[in-house]
Write an enzyme that holds these catalytic residues in place. Structure first.
Site, PDB file in Angstrom:
ATOM      1  N   ARG A  33      25.616  -3.658 -17.822  1.00 22.63           N
ATOM      2  CA  ARG A  33      25.852  -2.346 -17.939  1.00 22.63           C
ATOM      3  C   ARG A  33      26.363  -1.701 -16.475  1.00 22.63           C
ATOM      4  O   ARG A  33      27.091  -0.846 -16.341  1.00 22.63           O
ATOM      5  CB  ARG A  33      24.901  -1.429 -18.425  1.00 22.63           C
ATOM      6  CG  ARG A  33      24.340  -1.635 -19.684  1.00 22.63           C
ATOM      7  CD  ARG A  33      25.419  -2.070 -20.695  1.00 22.63           C
ATOM      8  NE  ARG A  33      25.778  -3.228 -20.997  1.00 22.63           N
ATOM      9  CZ  ARG A  33      26.904  -3.785 -21.370  1.00 22.63           C
ATOM     10  NH1 ARG A  33      27.666  -3.217 -21.918  1.00 22.63           N
ATOM     11  NH2 ARG A  33      27.111  -5.201 -21.640  1.00 22.63           N
ATOM     12  N   LYS A  75      37.907  -6.924 -24.222  1.00 22.50           N
ATOM     13  CA  LYS A  75      38.086  -7.223 -25.657  1.00 22.50           C
ATOM     14  C   LYS A  75      38.872  -6.116 -26.392  1.00 22.50           C
ATOM     15  O   LYS A  75      39.552  -6.288 -27.313  1.00 22.50           O
ATOM     16  CB  LYS A  75      36.710  -7.534 -26.143  1.00 22.50           C
ATOM     17  CG  LYS A  75      35.807  -6.744 -26.348  1.00 22.50           C
ATOM     18  CD  LYS A  75      34.393  -6.997 -26.842  1.00 22.50           C
ATOM     19  CE  LYS A  75      33.253  -5.838 -27.271  1.00 22.50           C
ATOM     20  NZ  LYS A  75      33.846  -4.882 -27.893  1.00 22.50           N
ATOM     21  N   THR A  76      38.228  -4.814 -25.917  1.00 23.93           N
ATOM     22  CA  THR A  76      38.836  -3.845 -26.841  1.00 23.93           C
ATOM     23  C   THR A  76      40.572  -3.741 -26.841  1.00 23.93           C
ATOM     24  O   THR A  76      41.242  -3.648 -27.680  1.00 23.93           O
ATOM     25  CB  THR A  76      38.366  -2.454 -26.484  1.00 23.93           C
ATOM     26  OG1 THR A  76      36.939  -2.644 -26.917  1.00 23.93           O
ATOM     27  CG2 THR A  76      38.940  -1.248 -27.623  1.00 23.93           C
ATOM     28  N   GLN A 107      25.346 -11.332 -26.183  1.00 24.90           N
ATOM     29  CA  GLN A 107      24.937  -9.852 -26.375  1.00 24.90           C
ATOM     30  C   GLN A 107      24.717  -9.650 -27.962  1.00 24.90           C
ATOM     31  O   GLN A 107      24.671  -8.523 -28.395  1.00 24.90           O
ATOM     32  CB  GLN A 107      26.293  -8.981 -26.115  1.00 24.90           C
ATOM     33  CG  GLN A 107      26.929  -9.001 -24.609  1.00 24.90           C
ATOM     34  CD  GLN A 107      27.820  -7.994 -24.201  1.00 24.90           C
ATOM     35  OE1 GLN A 107      27.520  -6.975 -24.197  1.00 24.90           O
ATOM     36  NE2 GLN A 107      29.124  -8.400 -24.215  1.00 24.90           N
ATOM     37  N   ASP A 116      35.381  -6.646 -34.583  1.00 26.89           N
ATOM     38  CA  ASP A 116      34.874  -6.606 -33.225  1.00 26.89           C
ATOM     39  C   ASP A 116      33.320  -6.914 -33.300  1.00 26.89           C
ATOM     40  O   ASP A 116      32.896  -6.468 -34.374  1.00 26.89           O
ATOM     41  CB  ASP A 116      35.164  -5.102 -32.765  1.00 26.89           C
ATOM     42  CG  ASP A 116      34.789  -5.053 -31.114  1.00 26.89           C
ATOM     43  OD1 ASP A 116      34.840  -5.990 -30.556  1.00 26.89           O
ATOM     44  OD2 ASP A 116      34.853  -3.718 -30.735  1.00 26.89           O
ATOM     45  N   GLU A 117      32.824  -7.361 -32.109  1.00 21.58           N
ATOM     46  CA  GLU A 117      31.408  -7.419 -31.988  1.00 21.58           C
ATOM     47  C   GLU A 117      30.803  -8.569 -33.504  1.00 21.58           C
ATOM     48  O   GLU A 117      29.829  -8.050 -33.982  1.00 21.58           O
ATOM     49  CB  GLU A 117      30.715  -5.885 -32.350  1.00 21.58           C
ATOM     50  CG  GLU A 117      31.146  -5.125 -31.359  1.00 21.58           C
ATOM     51  CD  GLU A 117      30.514  -5.336 -29.592  1.00 21.58           C
ATOM     52  OE1 GLU A 117      29.972  -6.676 -29.660  1.00 21.58           O
ATOM     53  OE2 GLU A 117      30.752  -4.632 -28.692  1.00 21.58           O
TER      54      GLU A 117
END
Length: 677
Positions: free
Chosen positions: A608, A29-30, A245, A214-215
C-alpha cells in the site's frame, strides 16, 4: 493506449482466446480493463450493451465506468454493464423472477433480517442453542460452495451437523414464503437458473458478448460457476487477478480459481503485469522476498522505475500505549518536515481492536482521522425504520420489515398480539400481512387488538396501491408523504435523548429522501427511465450491503483501517502496527494454509506504501489483565535485511526510561522545528 507498457498493451489487444492477466499490486490493472473495454467498442465492433465488467465493490465499478466514459468521450457507451457480481445477479433475478418462482416484488434480506429469521426458527428446534452457534455463517458458506440443504444433510457427520442442515432447509423455506432472497442468493439463484434452464442460459450468453472480471482471486465457487455459464463455449473473456493478494478465504474466496481456469479453458493466455507504478524499489523488493515464502502457481516479481527510496523502518516499542504514542509522534514530526497532509498517512492493523489506542493518541494531538468501515448510513435506526416501511410496501410478504415497523411509531399492538398473529400466520403458511386481513383472526384476538392489526393492514394496503401507480418524481412525493402521514418526525422527537439528537436523526431521513430523488433524476437523465419504488428499494438494499465497508476519503484525515480494508488503496506514507507473533500472523492462523494468507495480508499492507513504510511492534502487550511478552512477527525476519532500518533489535532490552527519552526526543525535535519556523 500509446502510454501503456508492452505487457499492458498485450493484455488489451488479446481477444482471440480467453486471457488471465496476472496483475501485481500497483501494476495498472484497472487501466488495462478500461482500455480493453474501449478497444472492444472502437476496434472490435462489440456493442457497449454486450460488454459486461464485474468487480467486487460499488466504488470500483463506479470508478471503472467513469474511466471508460472518459476514454471514449463522445462515443456511445450507453448500456455498458459495469457492476458488482451481486448487482449483476440482482439484474438477472429481476428479469428471470418468473422462471425462478418469485414475484416481481421480491425483497433482499440483509444479515440482520436473516439472523432474525434464524433466531425464530431456532426456537422451534429442540437443540442446544450452542450447537447452532455460527449457523448463519455456515449457511452462507454452503450457498457460496453450491451446497444445497439436502446435500448439507447428507454430508453431516453428527447430530449437530444434521441440526444445522435442517435449520438451513427451514431457513430457505422461510425465505421463499417471504418472497425474499438473501445476499448469497444473488449469485446462487442465477447459477441455479442457468444450470436448470437452457433457454434462460442462452438468453444471457447472447447478451454477454465479452466479459471482464476484476480481482478474480477473490471469487468463490458460485461466482466462478456464474462466470463459466455466462461465457459458455465461446469463452470470450479476460480476468484480472493476483494470487498474492488473495486475503478473503474466510468469506469463501478461492484463489485456486485462477488455476482452475487453465483446466477449464486450455486455450487460456497468461499475461503477467510486473511493473509497479506505485512504490519505490526497496518497498517492492521487501514485498517480493516476503511473498516468495508462499507456494506459487504463477511466479512474478514486482519492479519499479521510481528509484530505490527510503529503507523500511522497524520500530520496537515497550508496550501498546507507547506504540500508539510513537506512531502519532512520527506522523507529527514527518508532517512538519515535509508539509504533507493528514490524508497522506495511513495506519494499518490486523484487527479492529488495535485502533482504540491509536484513536486516543490522535485525538490528544488534535489530528483528524477517519476509520474505514465505520457506522454505515443504513445502520441508523431511523433509516432502518423508513426502509422497512418501503420494503413492506413493495413486498407485503416481508415479515422482517413488518415486525420492525408494526409498532413504530407506536400503534399499541403488543407483543402478545404479535405472537398470536405470528402463530396464526405460521399455521396458515402465509405472511403476517396476509394474516392481518383474514377473518380467522377474530377467533384468537380481542376486539381491540383485532381492530388495531386490521387498521395497520388497511393502511399498508392503501400505501401499496398508491406506490404501485407512482413513477419517477411521484415516488419521491409518495415517500415524503408517507413519512409525514405516520408522523415519524414527532416519533423521533419523543424518542431521542436531546433535541439535537432528534434533529440529527431527522436530517438523516431528509438525506434518504434526497438520495431517492437523485436516483430517480439520474435514471431519467441517463436512460429516460421513470423509476418505480420497488426498483429503488432493491437498489438501495443492495447499496447498503455492498457499501458498508466502503468509505469515501473526501477530507484531510489520517486513515485508520484493517489490512483487509486497505486492499486496493495506496498512500504515500504507511504505518503497519502490531507486527508480532499471534497478532500478524494471527494466533488462529499459525499453521498452513492460514499462515500463507496471513503472509499475503502483510504483503498487501507493505504494497500500500508509495514512499515510506514503517512497521512497529510492542515487546510487551497487556492481555487477559497482565503484561505478556511479545515476539516480533516472523514476517519481519523474512524481509531483506539490506532494505530495513531497525530501531530496537529483537532480544535487546529496552528500558522504560529509554522509551520515554525517545518519545521526548521526538517532541523536542518538533518544538525546535517550530522555533526555526
Amino acid at each position: 493506449m500509446h502510454s501503456l507498457n508492452e505487457r499492458q498493451r498485450q493484455a488489451v489487444l488479446h481477444i482471440e482466446t480467453p486471457a488471465l492477466v496476472l496483475a501485481g499490486a500497483g501494476s495498472g490493472k484497472t487501466r488495462v480493463i478500461t482500455e480493453k473495454i474501449a478497444y472492444l467498442i472502437r476496434k472490435c465492433d462489440v456493442k457497449a450493451h454486450n460488454i459486461y465488467a464485474l468487480t467486487f465493490t460499488n466504488k470500483s465499478a463506479k470508478e471503472m465506468k467513469e474511466r471508460v466514459t472518459k476514454l471514449l468521450k463522445d462515443e456511445n457507451t450507453k448500456g455498458l454493464n459495469v457492476s458488482t457480481f451481486h448487482n449483476l445477479g440482482l439484474n438477472i433475478i429481476r428479469q428471470e423472477y418468473k422462471a425462478l418462482g418469485y414475484k416481481s416484488t421480491f425483497s433482499i434480506m440483509d444479515a440482520t433480517d436473516s439472523g432474525q429469521i434464524l433466531k425464530e426458527l431456532m426456537l422451534k428446534q429442540t437443540v442446544d442453542p450452542e450447537v447452532l452457534d455460527g449457523v448463519q455463517w455456515d449457511i452462507s458458506s454452503w450457498k457460496n460452495d453450491r451446497v444445497s440443504p439436502q446435500q448439507a444433510l447428507e454430508q453431516a457427520e453428527d447430530a449437530a451437523g444434521q441440526a444445522r442442515a435442517i435449520l438451513y432447509a427451514a431457513y430457505q423455506k422461510q425465505l421463499r414464503a417471504y418472497n425474499s432472497v438473501d445476499f448469497d442468493d444473488l449469485i446462487g439463484l442465477p447459477v441455479k437458473l442457468f444450470s436448470e434452464n437452457p433457454e434462460a442460459l442462452e438468453r444471457w450468453q447472447n447478451k454477454v458478448r465479452y466479459l471482464l472480471v476484476d480481482e478474480y482471486q477473490d471469487t468463490n465457487a458460485s461466482q466462478y460457476a456464474l462466470v463459466k455459464y455466462l461465457v459458455g463455449i465461446q469463452a470470450r473473456f479476460t480476468v484480472v487477478g493476483d494470487d498474492d493478494q488473495s486475503i478473503y478465504a474466510w468469506r469463501g474466496a478461492q484463489p485456486e480459481n485462477l488455476a482452475l481456469l487453465q483446466t477449464d479453458f486450455p486455450a487460456l493466455k497468461l499475461i503477467k503485469l510486473e511493473q509497479n507504478y506505485r512504490s519505490s524499489n526497496r518497498i517492492l523488493q521487501s514485498a517480493n522476498q516476503l511473498i516468495s515464502n508462499n507456494p506459487h502457481l504463477f511466479e512474478k516479481k514486482l519492479w519499479s522505475e521510481m528509484g530505490m527510496g527510503d529503507p523500511l523502518r522497524v520500530i520496537a516499542c515497550a508496550n501498546e500505549n507507547q506504540e500508539a504514542e510513537r506512531v502519532v509522534s512520527e506522523i507529527i514530526v514527518h508532517k512538519f518536515k515535509t508539509r504533507c497532509k493528514n490524508s497522506d498517512y495511513a495506519i494499518l492493523y490486523r484487527g479492529n481492536h488495535q485502533s482504540r489506542l491509536i484513536e486516543r493518541a490522535l485525538r490528544e494531538q488534535n489530528i483528524q482521522y477517519v476509520i474505514s468501515g465505520g457506522k454505515s448510513f443504513f445502520d441508523h435506526a431511523e433509516i432502518k425504520d423508513v426502509m422497512s416501511y418501503l420494503r413492506l410496501i413493495v413486498n407485503p410478504d416481508d415479515d422482517a420489515a413488518f415486525l420492525r415497523i408494526v409498532n413504530t411509531p407506536r400503534r399499541e399492538i403488543g407483543a402478545s398480539t404479535l405472537e398470536k398473529l405470528a402463530t396464526y400466520a405460521t399455521g396458515r403458511d402465509i405472511s403476517l400481512f396476509d394474516a392481518s386481513q383474514e377473518f380467522g383472526l377474530t377467533t384468537i384476538l380481542s376486539e381491540k387488538a383485532l381492530k388495531r392489526v386490521q387498521h395497520f393492514g388497511q393502511q399498508l394496503l392503501g400505501w401499496a396501491q398508491k406506490a404501485d401507480t407512482a413513477e419517477g418524481e411521484e415516488v419521491t412525493s409518495f415517500v415524503r408523504q408517507l413519512i409525514e402521514n405516520i408522523e415519524y418526525d414527532n416519533w423521533i422527537h419523543e424518542n431521542s435523548s436531546t433535541p439535537k439528537a432528534a434533529e440529527k436523526r431527522i436530517n438523516n431521513i431528509r438525506e434518504l429522501t434526497t438520495w431517492i430523488e437523485r436516483i430517480i433524476n439520474k435514471a431519467k437523465e441517463e436512460d429516460g427511465e421513470d423509476k418505480r419504488l420497488e426498483t429503488i428499494v432493491t437498489h438501495m438494499m443492495l447499496m447498503d450491503m455492498m457499501e458498508r465497508n466502503e468509505s469515501e476519503k473526501d477530507h484531510d484525515m489520517v486513515s485508520l483501517m484493517t489490512l483487509h480494508a486497505s486492499k486496493g488503496l495506496e498512500f504515500p506514507h504507511v504505518f503497519l502496527i502490531g507486527m508480532e507473533e499471534e497478532m500478524l500472523p494471527h494466533k488462529q492462523n499459525m499453521e498452513s494454509p492460514g499462515l500463507e494468507e496471513e503472509r499475503r495480508l502483510a504483503y498487501v499492507g507493505i504494497t500500500r506504501a508509495q514512499r515510506t513504510m514503517t512497521m512497529t511492534y510492542a515487546t510487551k502487550r497487556r492481555k487477559y489483565g497482565e503484561d505478556m511478552t511479545c515476539d516480533p512477527s516472523r514476517f519481519l525476519e523474512e524481509l531483506p535485511a539490506e532494505c530495513l532500518k531497525w530501531e530496537g533489535k529483537p532480544g535487546v532490552v529496552i528500558s522504560k526510561e529509554e522509551q520515554m527519552d525517545t518519545g521526548n526526543a521526538h517532541l523536542a525535535n518538533l518544538k525546535s522545528f517550530l522555533k526555526k519556523d
